[in-house]
Design an enzyme around this catalytic site. Structure first.
Site, PDB file in Angstrom:
ATOM      1  N   ASP A   1      53.654  41.563  38.348  1.00  0.00           N
ATOM      2  CA  ASP A   1      53.984  40.852  37.112  1.00  0.00           C
ATOM      3  C   ASP A   1      54.394  41.797  36.001  1.00  0.00           C
ATOM      4  O   ASP A   1      54.261  43.019  36.113  1.00  0.00           O
ATOM      5  CB  ASP A   1      52.793  39.970  36.676  1.00  0.00           C
ATOM      6  CG  ASP A   1      51.451  40.688  36.758  1.00  0.00           C
ATOM      7  OD1 ASP A   1      51.444  41.931  36.785  1.00  0.00           O
ATOM      8  OD2 ASP A   1      50.419  40.012  36.786  1.00  0.00           O
TER       9      ASP A   1
ATOM     10  N   ASN B   1      38.940  33.855  35.098  1.00  0.00           N
ATOM     11  CA  ASN B   1      39.167  32.434  35.390  1.00  0.00           C
ATOM     12  C   ASN B   1      39.738  32.220  36.791  1.00  0.00           C
ATOM     13  O   ASN B   1      40.177  31.130  37.130  1.00  0.00           O
ATOM     14  CB  ASN B   1      40.107  31.825  34.341  1.00  0.00           C
ATOM     15  CG  ASN B   1      41.480  32.481  34.339  1.00  0.00           C
ATOM     16  OD1 ASN B   1      41.773  33.322  35.176  1.00  0.00           O
ATOM     17  ND2 ASN B   1      42.323  32.095  33.395  1.00  0.00           N
TER      18      ASN B   1
ATOM     19  N   HIS C   1      42.397  33.774  38.052  1.00  0.00           N
ATOM     20  CA  HIS C   1      43.840  33.964  38.241  1.00  0.00           C
ATOM     21  C   HIS C   1      44.114  35.171  39.142  1.00  0.00           C
ATOM     22  O   HIS C   1      43.327  36.113  39.200  1.00  0.00           O
ATOM     23  CB  HIS C   1      44.598  34.031  36.906  1.00  0.00           C
ATOM     24  CG  HIS C   1      44.446  35.289  36.124  1.00  0.00           C
ATOM     25  ND1 HIS C   1      44.602  35.337  34.764  1.00  0.00           N
ATOM     26  CD2 HIS C   1      44.171  36.569  36.495  1.00  0.00           C
ATOM     27  CE1 HIS C   1      44.449  36.574  34.341  1.00  0.00           C
ATOM     28  NE2 HIS C   1      44.172  37.338  35.370  1.00  0.00           N
TER      29      HIS C   1
ATOM     30  N   GLU D   1      47.780  31.285  36.540  1.00  0.00           N
ATOM     31  CA  GLU D   1      46.616  30.739  35.855  1.00  0.00           C
ATOM     32  C   GLU D   1      46.134  29.456  36.539  1.00  0.00           C
ATOM     33  O   GLU D   1      46.877  28.846  37.319  1.00  0.00           O
ATOM     34  CB  GLU D   1      46.988  30.431  34.399  1.00  0.00           C
ATOM     35  CG  GLU D   1      47.464  31.646  33.612  1.00  0.00           C
ATOM     36  CD  GLU D   1      46.338  32.574  33.188  1.00  0.00           C
ATOM     37  OE1 GLU D   1      45.260  32.564  33.809  1.00  0.00           O
ATOM     38  OE2 GLU D   1      46.533  33.322  32.218  1.00  0.00           O
TER      39      GLU D   1
HETATM   40  P1  PGA Z   1      41.492  43.598  35.040  1.00  0.00           P
HETATM   41  O1  PGA Z   1      42.459  42.374  35.198  1.00  0.00           O
HETATM   42  O2  PGA Z   1      41.686  44.456  36.242  1.00  0.00           O
HETATM   43  O3  PGA Z   1      41.953  44.289  33.769  1.00  0.00           O
HETATM   44  O4  PGA Z   1      40.117  43.062  34.943  1.00  0.00           O
HETATM   45  C1  PGA Z   1      42.513  41.715  36.432  1.00  0.00           C
HETATM   46  C2  PGA Z   1      43.303  40.455  36.276  1.00  0.00           C
HETATM   47  O5  PGA Z   1      43.238  39.835  35.202  1.00  0.00           O
HETATM   48  O6  PGA Z   1      43.973  40.078  37.233  1.00  0.00           O
END
Ligand code: PGA
Length: 248
Positions: free
Chosen positions: A67, A136, A138, A143
């Site tokens: 992404d 959450n 994702h 999302e």
């Molecule tokens: P993080 O993010 O590694 O910064 O916890 C992971 C994500 O949101 O996919």
């Protein structure tokens, strides 16, 4: 789903890097699906260390990132282009031409999404996709509520995700409101998947993923139960609410 519990963030990096190194040694032109965020940092650090010590080469490896934020230039320190260079690409021998990340500045974002899907197909698909997981549930920027059938697309980021990522920006307002992300369908088309999780903030999400096998759009990571080759590497804090005795 195969679960590998590790002690902490550094162990997570060492263990995850072993999967990647083994693949690159067996298949020097492997296609790696890469992720940003805090979680893969120790993995990238371990890859750099191995590259320096053991000379594992990325000359022929191709990488596709999950992404990118919409609206940030490649040289913006908060862009995922910048992150990947800073955390990995500048420190290994991968040629620039083998690095692919969605262009969040494309004038036609829809066309950029289609281009990205075509590109992944032309590369022959992803051999190993690295994933983090949001609080959450994702994966990528897919999302809760996202259809499992969509390919690369533009998403509106939830407030929760923007707040979680605000730590990298001066203010919440500066956090982009949209991103381009590979869809869950792209992710499920990878030949293998490595999901990484570290820290207590991921404990709820890991419990939901690993204690339950229910597949629901409300919890995007649950889509991974449909894939045959998923390995989860998670540390003690992330697994603190998971019943490893009766995992999904
Ligand atoms: P993080 O993010 O590694 O910064 O916890 C992971 C994500 O949101 O996919």
């Amino acid at each position: 789903m195969h679960i590998i519990p590790v002690k902490d963030f550094n162990d997570l990096g060492r263990k995850a890097s072993q999967f990647i190194i083994q693949l690159v040694r067996e298949k020097p032109d492997a296609v790696l699906g890469l992720a940003t965020g805090s979680t893969p940092k120790s993995t990238y650090k371990a890859l750099i260390q191995d590259h320096r010590l053991n000379g594992t080469s990325y000359q022929h490896v191709r990488t596709v990132n999950l992404d990118e934020y919409v609206g940030l230039a490649k040289d913006n320190p908060n862009s995922y282009h910048y992150f990947m260079r800073d955390q990995l690409f500048n420190h290994i021998d991968i040629p620039d031409r083998n690095i692919y990340i969605p262009n969040g500045l494309a004038s036609d974002l829809e066309e950029e999404c289609r281009r990205y899907d075509r590109l992944i197909t032309e590369l022959g698909g992803v051999d190993l996709q690295i994933l983090g997981i949001g609080r959450n549930g994702h994966i990528g920027f897919n999302e809760p509520g996202t259809s499992f059938e969509v390919m690369t697309h533009v998403v509106d980021l939830t407030l929760d995700t923007r707040k979680a990522n605000a730590r990298f920006f001066n203010t919440l307002e500066e956090v982009p409101k949209q991103a381009i992300t590979m869809g869950i369908k792209n992710i499920l088309q990878s030949r293998s998947i490595l999901l990484l999780a570290s820290g207590p903030s991921k404990a709820d999400a890991m419990a939901r993923l690993l204690n339950e096998s229910k597949i629901t759009n409300a919890f995007p990571a649950s889509s991974l139960h449909q894939h045959r080759n998923v390995t989860v590497i998670a540390d003690e804090d992330a697994l603190s609410m998971v019943y490893l005795g009766r995992r999904a």
